[in-house]
Design a protein around this motif. Sequence first.
Motif, PDB file in Angstrom:
ATOM      1  N   UNK A  13     -33.685 -17.018 -16.147  1.00 56.15           N
ATOM      2  CA  UNK A  13     -32.309 -16.583 -16.593  1.00 56.15           C
ATOM      3  C   UNK A  13     -32.137 -15.594 -17.329  1.00 56.15           C
ATOM      4  N   UNK A  14     -33.020 -15.477 -18.270  1.00 57.54           N
ATOM      5  CA  UNK A  14     -32.808 -14.314 -19.365  1.00 57.54           C
ATOM      6  C   UNK A  14     -32.950 -12.966 -18.835  1.00 57.54           C
ATOM      7  N   UNK A  15     -33.770 -12.931 -17.702  1.00 53.98           N
ATOM      8  CA  UNK A  15     -33.938 -11.405 -17.232  1.00 53.98           C
ATOM      9  C   UNK A  15     -32.700 -11.361 -16.239  1.00 53.98           C
ATOM     10  N   UNK A  16     -32.458 -12.403 -15.355  1.00 55.57           N
ATOM     11  CA  UNK A  16     -31.279 -12.317 -14.627  1.00 55.57           C
ATOM     12  C   UNK A  16     -29.902 -11.902 -15.199  1.00 55.57           C
ATOM     13  N   UNK A  17     -29.743 -12.395 -16.417  1.00 52.86           N
ATOM     14  CA  UNK A  17     -28.450 -12.090 -17.035  1.00 52.86           C
ATOM     15  C   UNK A  17     -28.475 -11.011 -17.964  1.00 52.86           C
ATOM     16  N   UNK A  18     -29.838 -10.284 -18.190  1.00 52.64           N
ATOM     17  CA  UNK A  18     -29.855  -9.393 -19.102  1.00 52.64           C
ATOM     18  C   UNK A  18     -29.690  -9.754 -20.534  1.00 52.64           C
ATOM     19  N   UNK A  19     -30.082 -10.922 -20.913  1.00 51.67           N
ATOM     20  CA  UNK A  19     -30.197 -11.463 -22.417  1.00 51.67           C
ATOM     21  C   UNK A  19     -31.420 -11.365 -23.035  1.00 51.67           C
ATOM     22  N   UNK A  20     -32.526 -11.177 -22.268  1.00 53.59           N
ATOM     23  CA  UNK A  20     -33.945 -11.391 -22.755  1.00 53.59           C
ATOM     24  C   UNK A  20     -34.237 -10.286 -23.923  1.00 53.59           C
ATOM     25  N   UNK A  21     -34.504 -10.553 -25.212  1.00 53.89           N
ATOM     26  CA  UNK A  21     -34.646  -9.609 -26.021  1.00 53.89           C
ATOM     27  C   UNK A  21     -36.209  -9.964 -26.714  1.00 53.89           C
ATOM     28  N   UNK A  22     -36.919  -9.033 -26.918  1.00 55.48           N
ATOM     29  CA  UNK A  22     -38.518  -9.334 -27.232  1.00 55.48           C
ATOM     30  C   UNK A  22     -39.069  -8.360 -28.201  1.00 55.48           C
ATOM     31  N   UNK A  23     -40.182  -8.537 -28.848  1.00 54.92           N
ATOM     32  CA  UNK A  23     -40.691  -7.847 -29.836  1.00 54.92           C
ATOM     33  C   UNK A  23     -42.183  -7.420 -29.275  1.00 54.92           C
ATOM     34  N   UNK A  24     -42.497  -6.207 -29.489  1.00 58.37           N
ATOM     35  CA  UNK A  24     -43.512  -5.678 -28.868  1.00 58.37           C
ATOM     36  C   UNK A  24     -44.467  -4.978 -30.033  1.00 58.37           C
ATOM     37  N   UNK A  25     -45.663  -5.253 -29.855  1.00 60.06           N
ATOM     38  CA  UNK A  25     -46.711  -4.537 -30.698  1.00 60.06           C
ATOM     39  C   UNK A  25     -47.823  -4.160 -29.889  1.00 60.06           C
ATOM     40  N   UNK A  26     -48.404  -2.914 -29.946  1.00 63.09           N
ATOM     41  CA  UNK A  26     -49.505  -2.527 -29.181  1.00 63.09           C
ATOM     42  C   UNK A  26     -49.255  -2.930 -27.739  1.00 63.09           C
ATOM     43  N   UNK A  27     -48.173  -2.578 -27.162  1.00 61.10           N
ATOM     44  CA  UNK A  27     -48.035  -2.752 -25.660  1.00 61.10           C
ATOM     45  C   UNK A  27     -47.926  -4.436 -25.375  1.00 61.10           C
ATOM     46  N   UNK A  28     -47.884  -5.318 -26.259  1.00 64.37           N
ATOM     47  CA  UNK A  28     -47.989  -6.631 -25.769  1.00 64.37           C
ATOM     48  C   UNK A  28     -46.657  -7.201 -26.392  1.00 64.37           C
ATOM     49  N   UNK A  29     -45.832  -8.078 -25.662  1.00 63.24           N
ATOM     50  CA  UNK A  29     -44.698  -8.993 -26.190  1.00 63.24           C
ATOM     51  C   UNK A  29     -45.333  -9.973 -26.986  1.00 63.24           C
ATOM     52  N   UNK A  30     -44.914 -10.314 -28.063  1.00 62.58           N
ATOM     53  CA  UNK A  30     -45.189 -11.322 -29.088  1.00 62.58           C
ATOM     54  C   UNK A  30     -44.288 -12.377 -29.473  1.00 62.58           C
ATOM     55  N   UNK A  31     -42.833 -12.261 -29.230  1.00 59.58           N
ATOM     56  CA  UNK A  31     -41.836 -12.886 -29.562  1.00 59.58           C
ATOM     57  C   UNK A  31     -40.691 -12.505 -28.595  1.00 59.58           C
ATOM     58  N   UNK A  32     -39.790 -13.480 -28.441  1.00 61.92           N
ATOM     59  CA  UNK A  32     -38.699 -13.169 -27.587  1.00 61.92           C
ATOM     60  C   UNK A  32     -37.386 -14.266 -27.993  1.00 61.92           C
ATOM     61  N   UNK A  33     -36.382 -13.848 -27.485  1.00 66.12           N
ATOM     62  CA  UNK A  33     -35.140 -14.700 -27.707  1.00 66.12           C
ATOM     63  C   UNK A  33     -34.170 -14.403 -26.454  1.00 66.12           C
ATOM     64  N   UNK A  34     -33.046 -15.150 -26.521  1.00 64.93           N
ATOM     65  CA  UNK A  34     -31.940 -14.880 -25.756  1.00 64.93           C
ATOM     66  C   UNK A  34     -30.818 -14.303 -26.656  1.00 64.93           C
ATOM     67  N   UNK A  35     -30.394 -13.231 -26.313  1.00 70.41           N
ATOM     68  CA  UNK A  35     -29.172 -12.492 -27.171  1.00 70.41           C
ATOM     69  C   UNK A  35     -27.914 -12.536 -26.147  1.00 70.41           C
ATOM     70  N   UNK A  36     -26.914 -13.203 -26.359  1.00 72.39           N
ATOM     71  CA  UNK A  36     -25.957 -13.302 -25.625  1.00 72.39           C
ATOM     72  C   UNK A  36     -24.650 -12.589 -26.378  1.00 72.39           C
TER      73      UNK A  36
END
Length: 132
Positions: free
Chosen positions: A43-66
Amino acid sequence: MPVLIEAVSDPSSQDLSDLAKIYADAPDWLLQPYQNAAELIEAGLRDGRLFAGRFNDRLLGAALLQRGEPAWRLSHLCVRKVTRRRGVGKRLLEEATRLAIESGHPLHLAAPADHLEAQALAARSHLPLEPL
């Protein structure tokens, strides 16, 4: 190297694996109203709401931002268990707040109103808490 915050729109297979690991550590209440982590990510990807933190090319945290009116809403904030307490969640909150203010909107944190951890996070971040 700092944690880079980004909107996830075209995830690689590694990004999808990282997102699954992030939300595999999530408590059940955090996934609501979604049935499971895969549904939340989709749902987050489909709606464009997925927001993430990247360190050394890896995603470590995420949230939905509306991004809405009159306020923006950050929900489903989760950091991988092995990475917690290292500032990833704080960076996600800071960047979401910065983007919201830059666009002329306040940011609200969405979480269950009776959840003490969410209340504490909202208070520390000086964000209004909205029911999830």
